[in-house]
Design a protein around this motif. Structure first.
Motif, PDB file in Angstrom:
ATOM      1  N   ALA A  32       0.828  -1.213   0.000  1.00 42.02           N
ATOM      2  CA  ALA A  32       0.000   0.000   0.000  1.00 42.02           C
ATOM      3  C   ALA A  32       0.858   1.257   0.000  1.00 42.02           C
ATOM      4  CB  ALA A  32      -0.930  -0.015   1.205  1.00 42.02           C
ATOM      5  N   ASP A  73       1.868   2.112  -3.422  1.00 42.31           N
ATOM      6  CA  ASP A  73       0.751   2.189  -4.363  1.00 42.31           C
ATOM      7  C   ASP A  73      -0.193   3.309  -3.910  1.00 42.31           C
ATOM      8  OD1 ASP A  73      -1.245   1.853  -6.166  1.00 42.31           O
ATOM      9  OD2 ASP A  73      -1.773  -0.193  -5.582  1.00 42.31           O
ATOM     10  N   ARG A 101      -3.957   2.738  -3.890  1.00 44.05           N
ATOM     11  CA  ARG A 101      -4.469   1.535  -3.228  1.00 44.05           C
ATOM     12  C   ARG A 101      -5.601   1.861  -2.256  1.00 44.05           C
ATOM     13  NH1 ARG A 101      -2.256  -3.265  -3.505  1.00 44.05           N
ATOM     14  NH2 ARG A 101      -2.938  -4.946  -2.108  1.00 44.05           N
ATOM     15  N   ALA A 102      -5.454   2.945  -1.533  1.00 48.49           N
ATOM     16  CA  ALA A 102      -6.500   3.333  -0.582  1.00 48.49           C
ATOM     17  C   ALA A 102      -7.826   3.572  -1.291  1.00 48.49           C
ATOM     18  CB  ALA A 102      -6.071   4.578   0.195  1.00 48.49           C
ATOM     19  N   ASP A 103      -7.748   4.184  -2.485  1.00 53.64           N
ATOM     20  CA  ASP A 103      -8.972   4.418  -3.250  1.00 53.64           C
ATOM     21  C   ASP A 103      -9.583   3.107  -3.738  1.00 53.64           C
ATOM     22  OD1 ASP A 103      -8.672   7.131  -2.884  1.00 53.64           O
ATOM     23  OD2 ASP A 103      -7.600   7.430  -4.782  1.00 53.64           O
ATOM     24  N   ARG A 104      -8.722   2.174  -4.154  1.00 50.91           N
ATOM     25  CA  ARG A 104      -9.211   0.871  -4.601  1.00 50.91           C
ATOM     26  C   ARG A 104      -9.865   0.107  -3.451  1.00 50.91           C
ATOM     27  NH1 ARG A 104      -4.136  -1.952  -6.633  1.00 50.91           N
ATOM     28  NH2 ARG A 104      -5.598  -3.687  -6.980  1.00 50.91           N
ATOM     29  N   LEU A 105      -9.247   0.231  -2.278  1.00 52.52           N
ATOM     30  CA  LEU A 105      -9.812  -0.449  -1.117  1.00 52.52           C
ATOM     31  C   LEU A 105     -11.157   0.160  -0.736  1.00 52.52           C
ATOM     32  CD1 LEU A 105      -9.432  -2.547   1.115  1.00 52.52           C
ATOM     33  CD2 LEU A 105      -8.191  -0.829   2.432  1.00 52.52           C
ATOM     34  N   ALA A 106     -11.236   1.477  -0.781  1.00 53.06           N
ATOM     35  CA  ALA A 106     -12.487   2.146  -0.433  1.00 53.06           C
ATOM     36  C   ALA A 106     -13.588   1.839  -1.442  1.00 53.06           C
ATOM     37  CB  ALA A 106     -12.260   3.657  -0.350  1.00 53.06           C
ATOM     38  N   LEU A 135      -6.824  -7.057  -4.441  1.00 49.74           N
ATOM     39  CA  LEU A 135      -6.212  -6.589  -3.189  1.00 49.74           C
ATOM     40  C   LEU A 135      -5.850  -7.821  -2.353  1.00 49.74           C
ATOM     41  CD1 LEU A 135      -8.752  -3.706  -2.517  1.00 49.74           C
ATOM     42  CD2 LEU A 135      -6.384  -3.462  -3.295  1.00 49.74           C
ATOM     43  N   GLU A 188      -4.929  -7.731   1.585  1.00 50.03           N
ATOM     44  CA  GLU A 188      -6.122  -7.462   2.379  1.00 50.03           C
ATOM     45  C   GLU A 188      -7.041  -8.685   2.409  1.00 50.03           C
ATOM     46  OE1 GLU A 188      -4.489  -3.576   0.970  1.00 50.03           O
ATOM     47  OE2 GLU A 188      -4.834  -5.551   0.090  1.00 50.03           O
TER      48      GLU A 188
END
Length: 316
Positions: free
Chosen positions: A164, A167, A170-175, A204, A207
């Motif tokens: 993360a 990347d 990545r936070a946006d993809r996770l959200a 992901l 995660e």
């Protein structure tokens, strides 16, 4: 007898020597024997201290029955008593030195105890912080029962995804991954499965691994436990970890042979062994196990997959 008692005995014995009369020949002889005995005791104490301080190995003590020899009658007392006074002074010096060494050793032990207590406290705090963080990562928010995959297709890319920190998106993809709600989250086990499945499909992988990692321990009797373990193995495969995947697939089959994804885990075990470049005989053994255990219970798709694998490896 403890070390401090031996030192105390030497001090007491030394005091008796000084207080003894100096004008009797027999008293002088007795005093000489007693001082000799005290010196032997101090030698023993010194050896004990040397051993506990990392010195030479302990030897047999010199302490024994008092020497029966005494000075012959008529021997002048002045010279022996003068010598005894010098020896008593030497004994007192030795006792003082031993006392200092004992106190120093005790101080070192106390310091070591304090240092160890501080280290233990700090280590316990770090472990609690790690456990709390892991529990937070594994804990489901609601729970969902989305479509459980029979054998999801493996994405083309098999290399591990960047962390993360490396990347930015990545936070946006996770959200963007929807969390199960309502009918998709009737209980915690279902929520954990469905959310982990969605994380896997979104690529992901770390995660998703965290979501499924303790699933069998947290929900051992849940109806989705066989599916969850099978998906965890697929996540490891897609994340470029075939060894971990093989272990998960085999464990799921061996511990839950009647689970609804046990046969799929055997098929996926063959895939993991192929990724590990294991000998053809090992892969063929998995296909043989699949046919012997499940046979007619295999779906047409599973049977076709197994037949293709046997042909590839020329299994008999």
């Amino acid at each position: 007898m403890g070390m401090r008692k031996l030192v105390l005995m030497a001090v007491i014995a030394g005091g008796l020597v000084v207080a003894a009369p100096v004008d009797a020949q027999n008293a002088g002889a007795s005093l000489d024997a007693r001082v000799t005995q005290v010196e032997k005791r101090l030698n023993t104490v010194e050896r004990v201290l040397s051993r506990t301080s990392g010195g030479a190995p302990m030897v047999q003590p010199d302490i024994g029955p008092p020497d029966g020899s005494v000075a012959a009658a008529g021997t002048p007392a002045t010279a022996p008593l003068t010598d005894l006074q010098a020896r008593v002074a030497s004994v007192e010096g030795e006792v003082s030195g031993l006392t200092n060494r004992v106190e120093t050793a005790e101080h070192r032990l106390q310091q070591l105890d304090m240092d160890f207590a501080a280290y233990k406290k700090a280590t316990d705090a770090r472990l609690r912080a790690l456990e709390d963080g892991r529990a937070t990562a594994d804990a489901p928010a609601a729970l969902s029962d989305g479509p459980a995959p029979v054998r999801p297709a493996r994405p083309a890319a098999t290399t591990p995804k960047p962390a993360a920190a490396a990347d930015p998106g990545r936070a946006d993809r996770l959200a963007a991954v929807p969390k199960p709600t309502g009918a998709d989250a009737p209980d915690k086990g279902t929520y954990a499965y469905n959310y982990g499945y969605r994380l896997w499909k979104a690529g992901l992988y770390p995660e998703a691994e965290a979501q499924f990692d303790k699933y069998a321990t947290r929900f051992p009797k849940h109806r989705l436990v066989s599916r969850a373990q099978n998906v965890l193995g697929l996540v490891y495969l897609d994340d470029g970890k075939p060894k971990e995947a093989a272990e998960i697939f085999y464990t799921n089959y061996s511990k839950l042979p009647d689970g609804d994804r046990a046969s799929d885990s055997l098929l996926n075990l063959a895939r993991a062994l192929t990724a590990l470049k294991r000998p053809a005989a090992d892969v063929c053994q998995v296909y043989k196990e699949l046919g012997d255990v499940y046979g007619d219970k295999l779906t047409p798709a599973q049977r076709a997959d197994a037949d293709k694998g046997r042909a590839t490896y020329k299994c008999k």
